[in-house]
Scaffold this motif. Structure first.
Motif, PDB file in Angstrom:
ATOM      1  N   PRO A  66       0.737  -1.297   0.015  1.00  0.00           N
ATOM      2  CA  PRO A  66      -0.013   0.068  -0.007  1.00  0.00           C
ATOM      3  C   PRO A  66       1.009   1.231  -0.034  1.00  0.00           C
ATOM      4  CG  PRO A  66      -0.823  -1.375   1.715  1.00  0.00           C
ATOM      5  CD  PRO A  66       0.434  -2.164   1.097  1.00  0.00           C
ATOM      6  N   TYR A  67       1.947   1.227   0.479  1.00  0.00           N
ATOM      7  CA  TYR A  67       3.018   2.448   0.446  1.00  0.00           C
ATOM      8  C   TYR A  67       3.776   2.745  -0.668  1.00  0.00           C
ATOM      9  CZ  TYR A  67       1.586   1.637   5.137  1.00  0.00           C
ATOM     10  OH  TYR A  67       0.495   1.457   6.199  1.00  0.00           O
ATOM     11  N   ARG A 121       6.050   9.290   9.245  1.00  0.00           N
ATOM     12  CA  ARG A 121       5.355   9.994   8.279  1.00  0.00           C
ATOM     13  C   ARG A 121       4.061   8.975   7.930  1.00  0.00           C
ATOM     14  NH1 ARG A 121       8.953  10.418   4.585  1.00  0.00           N
ATOM     15  NH2 ARG A 121       8.351   8.991   3.064  1.00  0.00           N
ATOM     16  N   HIS A 122       4.266   7.776   7.836  1.00  0.00           N
ATOM     17  CA  HIS A 122       3.262   6.782   7.455  1.00  0.00           C
ATOM     18  C   HIS A 122       2.500   6.216   8.876  1.00  0.00           C
ATOM     19  CE1 HIS A 122       3.639   7.243   3.196  1.00  0.00           C
ATOM     20  NE2 HIS A 122       4.971   6.690   3.297  1.00  0.00           N
ATOM     21  N   PHE A 146      11.122  -2.064   4.654  1.00  0.00           N
ATOM     22  CA  PHE A 146      10.867  -2.601   3.432  1.00  0.00           C
ATOM     23  C   PHE A 146      10.208  -1.387   2.442  1.00  0.00           C
ATOM     24  CE2 PHE A 146      10.259  -7.165   3.342  1.00  0.00           C
ATOM     25  CZ  PHE A 146      10.849  -7.294   4.555  1.00  0.00           C
ATOM     26  N   ALA A 147       9.684  -0.164   3.106  1.00  0.00           N
ATOM     27  CA  ALA A 147       9.052   0.651   2.183  1.00  0.00           C
ATOM     28  C   ALA A 147      10.109   1.186   1.433  1.00  0.00           C
ATOM     29  CB  ALA A 147       8.004   1.504   3.054  1.00  0.00           C
ATOM     30  N   VAL A 148      11.208   1.812   2.470  1.00  0.00           N
ATOM     31  CA  VAL A 148      12.529   2.321   1.734  1.00  0.00           C
ATOM     32  C   VAL A 148      12.982   1.412   0.673  1.00  0.00           C
ATOM     33  CG1 VAL A 148      14.778   3.459   2.230  1.00  0.00           C
ATOM     34  CG2 VAL A 148      12.691   3.799   3.667  1.00  0.00           C
ATOM     35  N   ALA A 149      13.413   0.330   1.106  1.00  0.00           N
ATOM     36  CA  ALA A 149      14.104  -0.687   0.130  1.00  0.00           C
ATOM     37  C   ALA A 149      13.212  -0.976  -1.038  1.00  0.00           C
ATOM     38  CB  ALA A 149      14.322  -1.935   0.988  1.00  0.00           C
ATOM     39  N   CYS A 150      11.952  -1.429  -0.812  1.00  0.00           N
ATOM     40  CA  CYS A 150      11.319  -1.874  -2.129  1.00  0.00           C
ATOM     41  C   CYS A 150      11.026  -0.450  -3.049  1.00  0.00           C
ATOM     42  CB  CYS A 150       9.817  -2.302  -1.774  1.00  0.00           C
ATOM     43  SG  CYS A 150      10.089  -3.943  -0.620  1.00  0.00           S
TER      44      CYS A 150
END
Ligand code: NAD
Length: 422
Positions: A26-27, A394-395, A404-408
């Motif tokens: 979702p991010y 932030r989220h 995971f969000a930063v890496a993906c």
């Protein structure tokens, strides 16, 4: 569709990894159309390793090398020798390497290898033969520009030296950059042995600062006093922390006043584990998870923090030195209970970061001082953690999902920019 060759056990490391990816979709915005790329390894090699044993019989060992992603650069990740190694475990560990390498912005994809063996049952000669044959078998997919193995559970600098020598003999040139974690005089890097534990300490120090937890006097419990847990324990000890509980495959020990690490660490090296250490009380293995402490460092194997244990953990801060030590259900329980978890994919990234330094030094044949290495490592870890923390704030998500969000985002951006071949 799910891969045909994986189990449907929800707590298998691979399925845990898939669940972690699902949480981050979702991010990812428009990049989410590439998310399926993360859910299948690029390639995985299964090899038979036959060797002549000392008694004249022929032993066969099952070996693996999985390259989860090569999108951001060559594969990078350790080799594990353990009787419980499975294809799915190696696949998950490779995938976590892809995430980890991207989380600290190293120019690598992710890979991992393993042999299903209890190396303690092999003689030194058998260990060398098995390592050399494994290296030859996976030689078709590894290389300084393709995929660079490193030490993991039960593998060390000597095993890396045999791997480097075998690969070099097969290609006809000394290729120091094919593995990292080598002995210093064979192109190894100063600071590599303790780098993962140092990274655990640096991320722990930063997290403790944000929590307002003083390291001086903090009570620390460590599972696994091997390469990672041992180095981390020593650094927390030097910062004034008291290591009050420790557990490994030989047992669990406790001392409310903190162990004398200058006695405990030589005992572990000499006897192979914490069991029988005179400066502590032996403790029931399950009671380890109930110990009153501020910081808990799982630094052994995956799947150790189950839902049941997560309900009992007293620590305010969990530093995942090991890969995949916390089950997803346990992760949710810890988050609900306000226990801060610094996830493996950033917490234990110090090892691969100094492996990257080693690889760079091998290419340039110019070697850095230990101080230079530690200062650069500290900066990379602190900067990476700050970006992850900002994303989490932030989220309003956990540090794991934020990592995971930063890496993906980095991986899938690279995927989109490269496009699909053909
Ligand atoms: P190691 O072989 O040096 O130490 C492993 C430790 O785990 C030992 O203390 C051993 O006694 C303990 N252990 C094994 N089985 C156990 C059990 N059933 N219960 C309790 N303890 C047990 O390995 P290491 O290199 O320190 O790796 C430990 C963890 O850290 C692994 O998850 C590994 O993937 C991860 N890791 C290692 C590195 C690295 O640079 N070595 C880097 C990143 C992550």
């Amino acid at each position: 569709m799910a891969l045909s060759y994986v189990s449907n056990h929800p707590d298998s490391p691979w399925n845990v990894y898939l669940m972690q990816v699902d949480r981050v979709v979702p991010y990812l915005g428009k990049l989410s159309r590439w998310a399926e790329t993360l859910k299948r390894p690029k390639r995985t090699l299964i090899v038979d390793i036959p060797i002549e044993m000392d008694d004249g019989t022929i032993g066969h060992f099952e070996g693996f090398r999985s390259q989860h992603s090569l999108t951001r650069g060559p594969g990078k990740g350790g080799v594990r020798y353990h009787p419980d190694v499975t294809l799915e475990e190696v696949m998950a560990l490779a995938a976590w390497m892809t995430i980890k390498n991207a989380a600290v912005a190293l120019p690598y994809g992710g890979a991992k290898g393993g042999i299903r063996v209890d190396p303690k049952k092999l003689s030194q000669k058998e260990l060398e033969k098995m390592t050399r044959r494994y290296t030859s078998e996976i030689g078709i997919i590894i290389g300084p520009q393709q995929d660079i193995p490193a030490p993991d559970v039960n593998t060390n600098a000597q095993i890396m030296a045999w791997m480097m020598d075998t690969y070099s003999m097969n290609v006809g040139a000394t290729a120091t950059g094919v593995v990292t974690g080598k002995p210093i005089h064979l192109g190894g890097s100063l600071g590599r042995v303790k780098a993962t534990g140092r990274g655990v300490f640096v991320t722990g120090r930063e997290a403790a600062r944000r929590l307002g937890l003083k390291l001086d006097g903090a009570k620390v419990a460590v599972q696994g006093l091997g390469n990672v847990g041992g180095s981390a324990a020593e650094l927390f000890g030097q910062a004034g922390g008291k290591v009050v509980a420790a557990q490994d495959h030989t047992g669990s020990i406790f001392n409310a006043n903190g162990f004398d690490l200058s006695e405990l660490m030589p005992h572990v090296k000499a006897t192979g584990g914490v069991g029988g250490f005179k400066g502590a009380e032996p403790m029931d293995d399950e009671a380890f998870w109930d110990v009153s402490c501020d910081i808990l460092i799982p630094a052994a194997l995956e799947g150790q923090i189950t839902a049941d244990r997560a309900k009992r953990i007293k620590a305010k801060l969990v530093l995942e030195g090991a890969n995949g030590p916390t089950n997803p259900a346990a992760d949710d329980i810890l988050a609900d209970r306000g226990v801060l978890v610094v996830p493996d994919v950033i917490c234990n990234a110090g090892g691969v970061t100094v492996s990257y330094f080693e690889w760079v030094q091998d290419f340039s044949s110019f070697f850095w001082s230990e101080d230079e290495i530690n200062v650069r490592l500290d900066k990379i870890m602190v900067d990476a953690l700050k970006k992850i923390w900002d994303t989490a704030d932030r989220h309003k998500i956990t540090l794991r999902t934020a990592t995971f969000a930063v890496a993906c985002e980095r991986i899938l951006m690279a995927r989109e920019e490269r496009g699909l071949y053909p």
